[in-house]
Design an enzyme around this catalytic site. Structure first.
Site, PDB file in Angstrom:
ATOM      1  N   ARG A  82       0.637  -1.100  -0.016  1.00 31.39           N
ATOM      2  CA  ARG A  82      -0.092  -0.099   0.129  1.00 31.39           C
ATOM      3  C   ARG A  82       0.877   1.249   0.087  1.00 31.39           C
ATOM      4  O   ARG A  82       1.832   1.440   0.693  1.00 31.39           O
ATOM      5  CB  ARG A  82      -0.855   0.168   1.245  1.00 31.39           C
ATOM      6  CG  ARG A  82      -2.036  -1.131   1.271  1.00 31.39           C
ATOM      7  CD  ARG A  82      -3.334  -0.517  -0.039  1.00 31.39           C
ATOM      8  NE  ARG A  82      -4.508  -1.304   0.215  1.00 31.39           N
ATOM      9  CZ  ARG A  82      -4.571  -2.102  -0.918  1.00 31.39           C
ATOM     10  NH1 ARG A  82      -3.411  -2.601  -1.772  1.00 31.39           N
ATOM     11  NH2 ARG A  82      -5.629  -2.857  -0.722  1.00 31.39           N
ATOM     12  N   HIS A 133      -1.149  -0.176  -9.794  1.00 33.52           N
ATOM     13  CA  HIS A 133      -1.705  -0.879  -9.123  1.00 33.52           C
ATOM     14  C   HIS A 133      -2.284  -2.185  -9.905  1.00 33.52           C
ATOM     15  O   HIS A 133      -3.723  -2.695  -9.856  1.00 33.52           O
ATOM     16  CB  HIS A 133      -3.044  -0.321  -8.479  1.00 33.52           C
ATOM     17  CG  HIS A 133      -3.618  -1.012  -6.917  1.00 33.52           C
ATOM     18  ND1 HIS A 133      -3.698  -0.322  -5.836  1.00 33.52           N
ATOM     19  CD2 HIS A 133      -3.485  -2.151  -6.571  1.00 33.52           C
ATOM     20  CE1 HIS A 133      -3.769  -1.068  -4.984  1.00 33.52           C
ATOM     21  NE2 HIS A 133      -3.895  -2.231  -5.429  1.00 33.52           N
TER      22      HIS A 133
HETATM   23  P1  NAP Z   1      -2.115 -10.931   5.530  1.00 37.02           P
HETATM   24  O1  NAP Z   1      -2.081 -12.353   5.216  1.00 37.02           O
HETATM   25  O2  NAP Z   1      -3.287 -10.255   6.472  1.00 37.02           O
HETATM   26  O3  NAP Z   1      -0.722 -10.670   5.955  1.00 37.02           O
HETATM   27  C1  NAP Z   1      -0.393  -9.494   6.570  1.00 37.02           C
HETATM   28  C2  NAP Z   1       1.084  -9.625   7.307  1.00 37.02           C
HETATM   29  O4  NAP Z   1       1.267  -8.210   7.565  1.00 37.02           O
HETATM   30  C3  NAP Z   1       1.099 -10.530   8.343  1.00 37.02           C
HETATM   31  O5  NAP Z   1       2.354 -11.121   8.134  1.00 37.02           O
HETATM   32  C4  NAP Z   1       1.238  -9.566   9.657  1.00 37.02           C
HETATM   33  O6  NAP Z   1       1.713  -9.959  10.707  1.00 37.02           O
HETATM   34  C5  NAP Z   1       2.203  -8.555   8.927  1.00 37.02           C
HETATM   35  N1  NAP Z   1       1.756  -7.042   9.517  1.00 37.02           N
HETATM   36  C6  NAP Z   1       0.762  -6.631   9.876  1.00 37.02           C
HETATM   37  N2  NAP Z   1       0.904  -5.525  10.730  1.00 37.02           N
HETATM   38  C7  NAP Z   1       2.198  -5.560  11.124  1.00 37.02           C
HETATM   39  C8  NAP Z   1       3.173  -4.502  11.909  1.00 37.02           C
HETATM   40  N3  NAP Z   1       2.538  -3.435  12.703  1.00 37.02           N
HETATM   41  N4  NAP Z   1       4.483  -5.016  11.983  1.00 37.02           N
HETATM   42  C9  NAP Z   1       4.948  -5.862  11.194  1.00 37.02           C
HETATM   43  N5  NAP Z   1       4.224  -6.858  10.432  1.00 37.02           N
HETATM   44  C10 NAP Z   1       2.903  -6.577  10.438  1.00 37.02           C
HETATM   45  O7  NAP Z   1      -2.272 -10.052   4.206  1.00 37.02           O
HETATM   46  P2  NAP Z   1      -1.872 -10.295   2.721  1.00 37.02           P
HETATM   47  O8  NAP Z   1      -3.044 -11.241   2.158  1.00 37.02           O
HETATM   48  O9  NAP Z   1      -0.699 -11.160   2.537  1.00 37.02           O
HETATM   49  O10 NAP Z   1      -1.925  -9.143   1.823  1.00 37.02           O
HETATM   50  C11 NAP Z   1      -1.029  -8.143   2.309  1.00 37.02           C
HETATM   51  C12 NAP Z   1      -1.448  -6.812   1.753  1.00 37.02           C
HETATM   52  O11 NAP Z   1      -1.065  -6.807   0.228  1.00 37.02           O
HETATM   53  C13 NAP Z   1      -3.002  -6.399   1.795  1.00 37.02           C
HETATM   54  O12 NAP Z   1      -3.336  -5.923   3.184  1.00 37.02           O
HETATM   55  C14 NAP Z   1      -2.883  -5.360   0.768  1.00 37.02           C
HETATM   56  O13 NAP Z   1      -2.613  -4.056   1.022  1.00 37.02           O
HETATM   57  C15 NAP Z   1      -1.741  -5.867  -0.197  1.00 37.02           C
HETATM   58  N6  NAP Z   1      -2.197  -6.107  -1.560  1.00 37.02           N
HETATM   59  C16 NAP Z   1      -1.976  -5.260  -2.678  1.00 37.02           C
HETATM   60  C17 NAP Z   1      -2.327  -5.802  -4.290  1.00 37.02           C
HETATM   61  C18 NAP Z   1      -2.038  -5.155  -5.319  1.00 37.02           C
HETATM   62  O14 NAP Z   1      -2.396  -5.709  -6.255  1.00 37.02           O
HETATM   63  N7  NAP Z   1      -1.075  -4.255  -5.298  1.00 37.02           N
HETATM   64  C19 NAP Z   1      -3.193  -7.007  -4.138  1.00 37.02           C
HETATM   65  C20 NAP Z   1      -3.574  -7.634  -2.872  1.00 37.02           C
HETATM   66  C21 NAP Z   1      -2.946  -7.242  -1.643  1.00 37.02           C
HETATM   67  P3  NAP Z   1       1.326 -11.561  11.423  1.00 37.02           P
HETATM   68  O15 NAP Z   1       1.838 -12.575  10.529  1.00 37.02           O
HETATM   69  O16 NAP Z   1       2.082 -11.299  12.668  1.00 37.02           O
HETATM   70  O17 NAP Z   1       0.018 -11.335  11.683  1.00 37.02           O
END
Ligand code: NAP
Length: 309
Positions: A224, A272
């Site tokens: 993001r 994006h």
């Molecule tokens: P997820 O499964 O919820 O994983 C989030 C990860 O971030 C987890 O490992 C979490 O830690 C870690 N995290 C959250 N807060 C943190 C903090 N304060 N300090 C350190 N680590 C932290 O999410 P996901 O499905 O992998 O997706 C991640 C992000 O990718 C989405 O939220 C979205 O913003 C982005 N995204 C972008 C696109 C694009 O096309 N550009 C597409 C899809 C998603 P824990 O493991 O300890 O919970």
């Protein structure tokens, strides 16, 4: 009969209707899927945060809101949302992100730009190092970060990661906390941001943390835009502290035409497109959660409202 409201923009309906109906049938669910149920009769909302529903209060019988996007920052703090919120984990979305991240890591690892642009007739037989000698750091070890780590490790990269809670048993070094972040950054020739945007992750890359990267490190941000302090990144690019930034997400989207990222020679802008929810595979996630809801089983991918993701 389970009443499911599809709450997304009109343009999304044609691509979602058939995959959702098929997934509900495959799951054995008797669903009335529509875009205009009476609010107090809706059992589940399938939600795109940029769609027509912003007030959840009238949905008094709604058992859960099922987000079509992985990111929930636009809905998680909505004060009218009292129902459980599940975010999207979709194998198709994950695969797309793995392909994007792998492609852009390989671009920088192999130094492909030098061969694509500005060929000057000079023969420079300097092969790139092997992947084992390239350290890739991944911020965020969730659905997307772990899948990218897995692929990069299979290619031989020296992968490490950082998450909020310490993950044990991973086949690569993993860190947590502020000290862990500094350790991770110091060993990241290429840094990939796959964190959600929360109060705790906003500007996680700032002047202080950018300075902890090795000189000339590459930053990839398909996470993001708000994860990065833009001014600090531009300053780090100008000093060479950051060698290149490939950015897919931005604080303001679309990225305004006069934003310095567009013209900066050290920045690659992608609009994006790193990945997207794919209706056929994502509809199965939606159907599985409705099946679970109806069976009284815990929903998958529930959002922790306090943590914001
Ligand atoms: P997820 O499964 O919820 O994983 C989030 C990860 O971030 C987890 O490992 C979490 O830690 C870690 N995290 C959250 N807060 C943190 C903090 N304060 N300090 C350190 N680590 C932290 O999410 P996901 O499905 O992998 O997706 C991640 C992000 O990718 C989405 O939220 C979205 O913003 C982005 N995204 C972008 C696109 C694009 O096309 N550009 C597409 C899809 C998603 P824990 O493991 O300890 O919970």
């Amino acid at each position: 009969m389970i009443r499911v409201l599809f709450a997304a923009r009109d343009a999304a309906w044609p691509e979602w209707e058939t995959p959702l109906r098929d997934a509900f049938a495959d799951a054995g669910l008797d669903v009335d899927l529509a875009r205009d149920h009476p609010a107090d009769k809706v059992d589940y909302i399938v939600l795109a945060p940029n769609g027509p529903v912003g007030d959840f209060a009238p949905f008094t019988a709604c058992k859960a809101v099922l987000n079509l996007w992985a990111g929930v920052e636009d809905v998680v703090h909505n004060p009218t949302l009292t129902q459980p919120l599940a975010r999207m984990v979709d194998p198709g979305l994950t695969q797309g992100m793995v392909e994007y991240v792998t492609g852009h890591v390989l671009r920088h690892h192999l130094g492909l730009d030098a061969h694509l642009h500005g060929q000057d007739g000079q023969w420079r037989p300097d092969p790139p190092p092997l992947a084992a000698d390239r350290r890739v750091g991944i911020l965020g070890l969730g659905a997307l970060g772990l899948a990218c780590a897995d692929m990069l490790r299979h290619l031989g990269f020296d992968v490490a990661g950082w998450s909020r809670r310490l993950h044990d048993g991973l086949p690569f070094p993993a860190f947590a906390g502020q000290d862990g972040l500094a350790t991770l950054l110091r060993r990241s020739d290429i840094l990939v941001l796959l964190l959600p945007l929360t109060d705790a992750t906003r500007h996680v890359l700032n002047a202080t943390t950018l300075a902890q990267l090795p000189m000339g490190a590459v930053v990839l941000n398909p996470g993001r835009g708000g994860l990065i302090d833009d001014a600090a990144l531009l300053a780090a690019l100008d000093t060479g502290q950051v060698g290149h930034a490939t950015l897919d997400t931005f604080t303001t989207e679309p990225l305004p035409p006069d934003h310095p990222f567009w013209a900066h020679p050290g920045v690659t802008v992608t609009p994006h497109i790193a990945s997207a929810t794919r209706p056929v595979t994502a509809a199965r996630t939606v159907a599985e959660n409705i099946r679970r809801g109806e069976a009284g089983e815990p929903l998958l991918h529930l959002v922790d409202r306090k943590a914001g993701y």
